[in-house]
Design a protein around this motif. Structure first.
Motif, PDB file in Angstrom:
ATOM      1  N   ARG A  77       1.012  -1.226  -0.127  1.00 25.10           N
ATOM      2  CA  ARG A  77      -0.060  -0.052   0.018  1.00 25.10           C
ATOM      3  C   ARG A  77       1.015   1.187  -0.062  1.00 25.10           C
ATOM      4  O   ARG A  77       1.900   1.282   0.824  1.00 25.10           O
ATOM      5  CB  ARG A  77      -1.146  -0.029   1.283  1.00 25.10           C
ATOM      6  N   VAL A  78       0.588   2.115  -0.943  1.00 22.97           N
ATOM      7  CA  VAL A  78       1.506   3.236  -1.002  1.00 22.97           C
ATOM      8  C   VAL A  78       0.846   4.607  -1.134  1.00 22.97           C
ATOM      9  O   VAL A  78      -0.079   4.756  -1.475  1.00 22.97           O
ATOM     10  CB  VAL A  78       2.227   3.253  -2.603  1.00 22.97           C
ATOM     11  N   ALA A  79       1.274   5.544  -0.322  1.00 19.26           N
ATOM     12  CA  ALA A  79       0.779   6.871  -0.186  1.00 19.26           C
ATOM     13  C   ALA A  79       1.763   7.974  -0.215  1.00 19.26           C
ATOM     14  O   ALA A  79       1.414   8.873   0.413  1.00 19.26           O
ATOM     15  CB  ALA A  79       0.134   6.907   1.345  1.00 19.26           C
ATOM     16  N   THR A  80       2.811   7.507  -1.087  1.00 20.57           N
ATOM     17  CA  THR A  80       3.897   8.621  -1.173  1.00 20.57           C
ATOM     18  C   THR A  80       4.556   8.571  -2.492  1.00 20.57           C
ATOM     19  O   THR A  80       4.156   7.709  -3.265  1.00 20.57           O
ATOM     20  CB  THR A  80       4.947   8.322   0.162  1.00 20.57           C
ATOM     21  N   ASP A  81       5.439   9.337  -2.727  1.00 21.56           N
ATOM     22  CA  ASP A  81       5.982   9.599  -4.083  1.00 21.56           C
ATOM     23  C   ASP A  81       7.396   8.687  -4.314  1.00 21.56           C
ATOM     24  O   ASP A  81       8.154   8.839  -3.375  1.00 21.56           O
ATOM     25  CB  ASP A  81       6.294  11.070  -4.433  1.00 21.56           C
TER      26      ASP A  81
END
Length: 320
Positions: free
Chosen positions: A207-211
């Protein structure tokens, strides 16, 4: 324990006190020894400003529900090898200013939080080790440029691997969580995972919430979604990887732009889903398979090139 000391084949058992306390100690060696305590505020092993100390075949155990097996604060270039670190909260915790420490061939187990955890601690390494807790590993805010390799991370109810710090790297490792296999939270820009496996038993594989992250040559499987990019998760590159969502999507993007998936396999009820506001993404030389191979919904300027998209049960390979 003072600097330049050597302790071996020793055992310390205390109540509400530190077991081994290295207060500013330098070049102390502890080998084939055990430190046991039961305290919320004292630690089985406490490195307070300690530098260049070495722990070999150490057992550190803090049985208090809020206890920590090994705790380091402002401590640099220490080594731990062939050791077992256990605490009611953290097996090992590296706190502010603890950098360039190395843990190898060790087991870290935390009952109520994480096997291994950092906070504002940079450039530490863990290799050939096993970490287990509610989270296997938590690299919290301000923890940057840490590296984990050839290791196993097990989160019984949460994440196998969790990072909210930038530029951390995982290679040749296994991550499994009761929720997500791995999670890149806000602040974890430039995270890297290579040659690794991520399994989310109840949620996402990753799960990814960043750049600006990189995932390469990895296997990612989630009970719901293989790989999920949340809103604002932009500019990541996924290559040579397999992503499987057992219930929903192999790869799912919502409000995530300018990401690239290449030379990869995506499978689920929908192999690939580009959901509202997911723009300028690229899928290249990849396979998407499911009821729909790929779905693009309320998203623009995406490119799919030289890829194989196959639908099942009368559905289409690509649904726009």
């Amino acid at each position: 324990i003072s600097s330049w000391s050597a302790i071996s084949y020793s055992s310390v058992t205390v109540w509400n006190a530190h077991g081994f306390w290295l207060d500013g100690a330098t070049a102390t060696a502890v080998a084939f020894s055990t430190a046991v305590n039961d305290s919320a505020t004292r630690h089985a092993v406490y490195l307070d400003g300690g530098k260049n100390n070495a722990f070999t075949v150490l057992v550190a155990s803090n049985s208090h529900a809020s206890g920590i097996g090994l705790y380091a604060l402002g401590s640099d270039t220490n080594t731990v090898t062939q050791s077992r670190l256990w605490g009611g909260t953290f097996g090992a915790r590296l706190d502010a200013g603890s950098g360039y420490n190395a843990i190898s061939l060790s087991t870290m187990a935390g009952g109520a939080s994480a096997g291994f955890s950092t906070l504002s601690a940079d450039s530490n390494t863990v290799t050939q080790s096993y970490m287990q807790g509610l989270n296997g590993v938590t690299l919290n805010a301000g923890s940057e440029s840490n590296a984990i390799s050839l290791s196993t991370m097990i989160g019984s109810t949460q994440n196998g691997y969790y990072t909210a710090g930038a530029s951390n790297t995982v290679t040749e490792s296994f991550m499994r969580g009761g929720n997500n296999g791995a999670r890149f939270d806000v602040g974890a820009d430039f995270s890297v995972v290579r040659l690794s496996t991520m399994v989310g038993a109840g949620g996402d594989g990753l799960r990814v919430a960043t750049d600006s992250n990189t995932v390469a040559q990895s296997y990612i499987q989630g009970a719901l979604i293989g790989l999920e990019f949340n809103s604002g998760a932009d500019g990541s590159v996924i290559s040579l990887s397999t992503m499987i969502g057992s219930v929903n999507y192999g790869v799912y993007l919502v409000g995530a732009s300018s990401n690239t998936v290449s030379l990869s396999y995506m499978a689920g009820a929908r192999g690939l889903q580009l959901q509202t506001g997911s723009n300028y993404n690229v899928v290249d030389r990849s396979t998407g398979t499911g009821n729909y191979g790929a779905v693009i919904d309320a998203s623009s300027w995406n490119i799919i090139t030289q890829s194989f998209l196959t639908g099942q049960g009368g559905f289409t390979g690509l649904n726009l």
